[in-house]
Design a protein around this motif. Structure first.
Motif, PDB file in Angstrom:
ATOM      1  N   ALA A  69       0.774  -1.455   0.299  1.00 31.86           N
ATOM      2  CA  ALA A  69       0.166   0.108  -0.029  1.00 31.86           C
ATOM      3  C   ALA A  69       0.640   1.021   0.482  1.00 31.86           C
ATOM      4  O   ALA A  69       1.920   1.679   0.210  1.00 31.86           O
ATOM      5  CB  ALA A  69      -1.007  -0.048   1.475  1.00 31.86           C
ATOM      6  N   HIS A  70       0.272   2.756   0.364  1.00 29.61           N
ATOM      7  CA  HIS A  70       1.301   4.182   0.068  1.00 29.61           C
ATOM      8  C   HIS A  70       0.819   4.236   1.233  1.00 29.61           C
ATOM      9  O   HIS A  70      -0.085   4.380   1.450  1.00 29.61           O
ATOM     10  CB  HIS A  70       1.216   4.671  -1.175  1.00 29.61           C
ATOM     11  CG  HIS A  70      -0.005   5.139  -1.661  1.00 29.61           C
ATOM     12  ND1 HIS A  70      -0.322   6.225  -0.907  1.00 29.61           N
ATOM     13  CD2 HIS A  70      -0.800   4.199  -1.979  1.00 29.61           C
ATOM     14  CE1 HIS A  70      -2.114   6.821  -2.039  1.00 29.61           C
ATOM     15  NE2 HIS A  70      -2.229   5.427  -3.066  1.00 29.61           N
ATOM     16  N   ILE A  71       1.505   5.020   1.915  1.00 24.31           N
ATOM     17  CA  ILE A  71       1.085   6.052   3.136  1.00 24.31           C
ATOM     18  C   ILE A  71       1.235   7.831   2.656  1.00 24.31           C
ATOM     19  O   ILE A  71       1.793   7.995   3.637  1.00 24.31           O
ATOM     20  CB  ILE A  71       2.544   5.204   4.248  1.00 24.31           C
ATOM     21  CG1 ILE A  71       3.908   5.159   3.696  1.00 24.31           C
ATOM     22  CG2 ILE A  71       1.936   4.009   4.744  1.00 24.31           C
ATOM     23  CD1 ILE A  71       4.989   5.175   5.301  1.00 24.31           C
ATOM     24  N   HIS A 120      -7.532   8.505   4.216  1.00 29.49           N
ATOM     25  CA  HIS A 120      -7.838   7.141   4.269  1.00 29.49           C
ATOM     26  C   HIS A 120      -7.524   7.414   2.557  1.00 29.49           C
ATOM     27  O   HIS A 120      -6.642   5.604   2.782  1.00 29.49           O
ATOM     28  CB  HIS A 120      -8.951   6.818   4.119  1.00 29.49           C
ATOM     29  CG  HIS A 120     -10.030   6.878   4.617  1.00 29.49           C
ATOM     30  ND1 HIS A 120      -9.863   6.655   6.404  1.00 29.49           N
ATOM     31  CD2 HIS A 120     -11.054   7.661   5.010  1.00 29.49           C
ATOM     32  CE1 HIS A 120     -11.198   7.102   7.250  1.00 29.49           C
ATOM     33  NE2 HIS A 120     -11.753   7.775   6.478  1.00 29.49           N
ATOM     34  N   ASP A 121      -6.729   7.636   1.562  1.00 29.12           N
ATOM     35  CA  ASP A 121      -5.658   6.835   0.142  1.00 29.12           C
ATOM     36  C   ASP A 121      -4.916   7.596   0.658  1.00 29.12           C
ATOM     37  O   ASP A 121      -4.442   8.097   1.145  1.00 29.12           O
ATOM     38  CB  ASP A 121      -6.716   7.641  -0.482  1.00 29.12           C
ATOM     39  CG  ASP A 121      -5.969   7.349  -2.212  1.00 29.12           C
ATOM     40  OD1 ASP A 121      -5.135   6.510  -2.002  1.00 29.12           O
ATOM     41  OD2 ASP A 121      -6.444   8.228  -2.860  1.00 29.12           O
ATOM     42  N   ASP A 122      -3.760   6.136   1.222  1.00 28.57           N
ATOM     43  CA  ASP A 122      -3.311   4.849   1.009  1.00 28.57           C
ATOM     44  C   ASP A 122      -4.140   4.068   2.748  1.00 28.57           C
ATOM     45  O   ASP A 122      -3.627   2.907   2.585  1.00 28.57           O
ATOM     46  CB  ASP A 122      -3.667   4.237  -0.102  1.00 28.57           C
ATOM     47  CG  ASP A 122      -3.362   3.202  -0.233  1.00 28.57           C
ATOM     48  OD1 ASP A 122      -4.846   2.456   0.253  1.00 28.57           O
ATOM     49  OD2 ASP A 122      -3.320   1.906  -0.215  1.00 28.57           O
ATOM     50  N   LYS A 178       5.636   8.036  -2.234  1.00 30.57           N
ATOM     51  CA  LYS A 178       5.193   9.255  -3.661  1.00 30.57           C
ATOM     52  C   LYS A 178       4.385   8.187  -4.006  1.00 30.57           C
ATOM     53  O   LYS A 178       4.660   8.427  -5.397  1.00 30.57           O
ATOM     54  CB  LYS A 178       6.904   8.870  -3.882  1.00 30.57           C
ATOM     55  CG  LYS A 178       7.994   9.480  -2.950  1.00 30.57           C
ATOM     56  CD  LYS A 178       7.539  11.492  -3.349  1.00 30.57           C
ATOM     57  CE  LYS A 178       8.983  11.713  -2.987  1.00 30.57           C
ATOM     58  NZ  LYS A 178       8.953  12.467  -1.439  1.00 30.57           N
ATOM     59  N   GLU A 179       3.519   7.779  -4.141  1.00 31.02           N
ATOM     60  CA  GLU A 179       2.267   6.547  -4.846  1.00 31.02           C
ATOM     61  C   GLU A 179       1.808   7.916  -5.619  1.00 31.02           C
ATOM     62  O   GLU A 179       1.645   8.316  -7.246  1.00 31.02           O
ATOM     63  CB  GLU A 179       1.534   5.647  -3.766  1.00 31.02           C
ATOM     64  CG  GLU A 179       1.025   5.288  -4.967  1.00 31.02           C
ATOM     65  CD  GLU A 179      -0.804   6.022  -6.079  1.00 31.02           C
ATOM     66  OE1 GLU A 179      -0.981   5.356  -6.941  1.00 31.02           O
ATOM     67  OE2 GLU A 179      -0.846   6.863  -4.998  1.00 31.02           O
ATOM     68  N   GLU A 180       1.266   9.147  -5.110  1.00 33.66           N
ATOM     69  CA  GLU A 180       0.314  10.432  -5.444  1.00 33.66           C
ATOM     70  C   GLU A 180       0.743  11.287  -6.093  1.00 33.66           C
ATOM     71  O   GLU A 180       0.649  12.272  -7.107  1.00 33.66           O
ATOM     72  CB  GLU A 180      -0.282  11.014  -4.175  1.00 33.66           C
ATOM     73  CG  GLU A 180      -1.025  10.065  -3.606  1.00 33.66           C
ATOM     74  CD  GLU A 180      -2.095   9.889  -3.942  1.00 33.66           C
ATOM     75  OE1 GLU A 180      -2.623   9.778  -5.267  1.00 33.66           O
ATOM     76  OE2 GLU A 180      -3.324   9.056  -3.209  1.00 33.66           O
ATOM     77  N   ILE A 181       1.978  10.990  -6.521  1.00 32.09           N
ATOM     78  CA  ILE A 181       3.009  12.163  -7.821  1.00 32.09           C
ATOM     79  C   ILE A 181       3.971  11.040  -8.436  1.00 32.09           C
ATOM     80  O   ILE A 181       4.977  11.557  -9.203  1.00 32.09           O
ATOM     81  CB  ILE A 181       4.555  12.740  -6.742  1.00 32.09           C
ATOM     82  CG1 ILE A 181       5.701  12.158  -5.781  1.00 32.09           C
ATOM     83  CG2 ILE A 181       3.138  13.956  -6.376  1.00 32.09           C
ATOM     84  CD1 ILE A 181       6.544  13.556  -5.185  1.00 32.09           C
ATOM     85  N   MET A 183     -12.971  11.084  -2.303  1.00 28.81           N
ATOM     86  CA  MET A 183     -11.375  10.576  -2.413  1.00 28.81           C
ATOM     87  C   MET A 183     -10.374  11.996  -2.302  1.00 28.81           C
ATOM     88  O   MET A 183     -10.823  12.360  -3.539  1.00 28.81           O
ATOM     89  CB  MET A 183     -11.167   9.206  -2.668  1.00 28.81           C
ATOM     90  CG  MET A 183      -9.575   8.740  -3.330  1.00 28.81           C
ATOM     91  SD  MET A 183      -9.680   7.618  -4.493  1.00 28.81           S
ATOM     92  CE  MET A 183     -10.701   6.885  -4.279  1.00 28.81           C
ATOM     93  N   HIS A 184      -9.792  11.861  -2.096  1.00 31.28           N
ATOM     94  CA  HIS A 184      -8.541  13.099  -2.133  1.00 31.28           C
ATOM     95  C   HIS A 184      -8.985  14.663  -1.941  1.00 31.28           C
ATOM     96  O   HIS A 184      -8.394  15.275  -2.266  1.00 31.28           O
ATOM     97  CB  HIS A 184      -7.962  13.295  -3.457  1.00 31.28           C
ATOM     98  CG  HIS A 184      -6.589  12.366  -3.663  1.00 31.28           C
ATOM     99  ND1 HIS A 184      -5.877  12.640  -5.076  1.00 31.28           N
ATOM    100  CD2 HIS A 184      -6.941  11.100  -4.296  1.00 31.28           C
ATOM    101  CE1 HIS A 184      -5.009  11.756  -4.664  1.00 31.28           C
ATOM    102  NE2 HIS A 184      -5.634  10.425  -4.141  1.00 31.28           N
ATOM    103  N   ALA A 185      -9.939  14.619  -0.776  1.00 32.55           N
ATOM    104  CA  ALA A 185     -10.558  15.295  -0.485  1.00 32.55           C
ATOM    105  C   ALA A 185     -10.344  15.551   1.112  1.00 32.55           C
ATOM    106  O   ALA A 185      -9.463  14.585   1.960  1.00 32.55           O
ATOM    107  CB  ALA A 185     -12.011  15.074   0.007  1.00 32.55           C
TER     108      ALA A 185
END
Ligand code: MN
Ligand code: MN
Length: 460
Positions: free
Chosen positions: A98-100, A257-259, A288-291, A434-436
């Motif tokens: 998962a990503h943190i 929550h993500d992620d 760094k999953e989000e980028i 999600m992402h809010a």
């Protein structure tokens, strides 16, 4: 075909376990608003269960045997937990990943300025956000300042109920006729994400007295100077605790929550394994999953591969061929959140293939966008095997893709690990908003994710 609502399947014993898991998760989220904080908490949880730092195992020249538990801390921002199985590593590892990292705003390197008697911190947002959602909220500052002498100063401002909070202003409705005519993507622009941190001038004849007062407070409280921001990582995140959501307390409202919901489920699952597993189990939590999974702590870096090489060596039979065989033979769940079906925005979902809150852990054969671009697209044979595994373990699960075809899309870390030739599928928890700044999940889906990830590690 419709999947049933997981809540309808629970016994009293299930509900007791569900409540315990959710309570621990709420604590994990409250103490893990950055990737660094999540790693720190994970180390504490793992050490409490007898996990040793792999660096220490290597330094001592210790051998690893079935049942041994180790962790690898990658720069304090990504982490892997391993529990050695009875089968050799060459037979593959059962991985949950998962990503943190989560969407947020990061302070720029030169963030501090004063304008019209107000002190501000300038930011650059991180990950995909609707910028207009981040104004007029209580915000907190979390992060580290690396000083020239090598010391690292930890900063958390805005979480203790007695702490002040900071935040970003929005234009008053009375003067917003131009603003309200703009596209939502530019209602608030990136350079307008300036965080107000103060408004009281210091005594004396400083040129920028409000900023000077901020620097005085930072010096007194943290012993840092303005130049120290050059080597800092300070994240601006929603302030305040995770909360039960809904009159029936069936959901959780939280930041990240993500992620972190899948990260927590993965940690809980591996730490719950008391027996010696057949195959080595691994929980990898990437940054760094989000980028785009970039950088030394993102999943594209080689730390997972390097760790497996070290494990093979510590088990006594390292060779390049054994390493390649081990990586290819792995089975993986790429654990990441799914878009929860939202009746308010029904038009973007395809109802037969949407993830629903409360219907259990979600499997996404593929993600991506515009004709599955950038997705992993798991093998049917693998999915067939997992369906049996989940049914045998009484896991409530559903399948979904992210919205209607050509509506948008997104990616995960799945394709990066699949590059080794291992079996990978995306699997996670449905999220609303999600992402809010504040996202919503169902407690039932978290409970099912923990069950699913544990069953996967023991039986895949
Ligand atoms: Mn994600
Ligand atoms: Mn995301």
């Amino acid at each position: 075909m419709e999947r049933k609502n997981a809540w309808t399947t629970y016994s009293e014993a299930d509900l007791t376990k569900l409540d315990a898991i959710c309570a621990e998760y709420v604590g994990f989220l409250d103490n893990g608003k950055t990737e660094r904080e999540c790693v720190q908490r994970t180390v504490e949880m793992a050490e409490a269960k007898g996990y040793r730092n792999l660096d220490a195992v290597i330094a001592n020249g210790d051998k690893l045997n079935a049942g041994d538990c180790v962790y690898v801390n990658n720069m304090g921002k990504a982490i892997m937990l391993f529990k050695i199985g009875s089968q050799p590593l060459e037979k593959g590892i059962n991985i949950v990943g998962a990503h943190i990292d989560s969407p947020r705003m990061d302070l720029k390197q030169n963030p501090l300025y004063e304008d019209t008697d107000i002190a501000y911190l300038d930011t650059h947002y991180y990950g995909g956000i609707k910028k207009y959602q981040w104004v007029t909220l209580p915000l907190a500052l979390h992060g580290v300042v690396a000083k020239k002498d090598g010391t690292l100063v930890n900063i958390v401002i805005g979480e203790d109920p007695h702490d002040p909070v900071v935040g970003i202003s929005d234009l008053l409705i009375h003067l917003a006729s131009d603003q309200l005519g703009k596209k939502a993507s530019v209602v608030i622009e990136g350079e307008e994400l300036n965080v107000i941190i103060g408004g009281r001038p210091i005594e004396g004849d400083e040129k920028e007295p409000v900023k000077a007062n901020m620097l005085k407070i930072l010096k007194e409280k943290y012993d840092i100077e303005e130049e120290d921001f050059l080597s800092a990582e300070i994240e601006v995140v929603p302030a305040g605790p995770t909360r039960d959501f809904g009159l029936d307390r069936s959901m959780i409202l939280g930041y990240g929550h993500d992620d972190r919901v899948c990260a927590y489920a993965s940690i809980n699952a591996i730490l719950s394994i008391e027996e010696i597993p057949e195959y080595t189990c691994c929980c990898v939590l990437a940054d760094k999953e989000e980028i785009g999974s970039v950088g030394a702590t993102g999943m594209s870096a080689k730390y997972f591969e390097n760790a497996v090489a070290e494990l093979i060596n510590a088990c006594g039979n390292y060779s390049d061929l054994v390493l390649r065989r081990a990586l290819t033979a792995c089975r993986m769940l790429s654990c990441d959140v799914s878009a929860g079906y939202d009746p308010n925005f029904a038009g973007v979902f395809e109802r037969k293939n949407a993830a629903y809150l409360g219907r259990g852990v979600c499997f996404n054969k593929y993600t991506g966008s515009r004709g599955k671009g950038g997705s992993n697209d798991a093998n049917a044979e693998y999915l067939g095997k997992l369906r049996k595994l989940m049914d045998d373990a009484n896991v409530n699960f559903q399948t979904a893709e992210l919205g209607k075809v050509d509506q948008g899309g997104g990616g995960t870390i799945a394709y990066i690990c699949a590059a080794y030739g291992m079996e990978v599928i995306d699997s996670g928890v449905a999220v609303l908003s999600m992402h809010a700044p504040w996202e919503i999940i169902s407690k039932a889906d978290l409970y099912e994710a923990v069950k699913a990830y544990r069953a996967f590690m023991l039986n895949a």
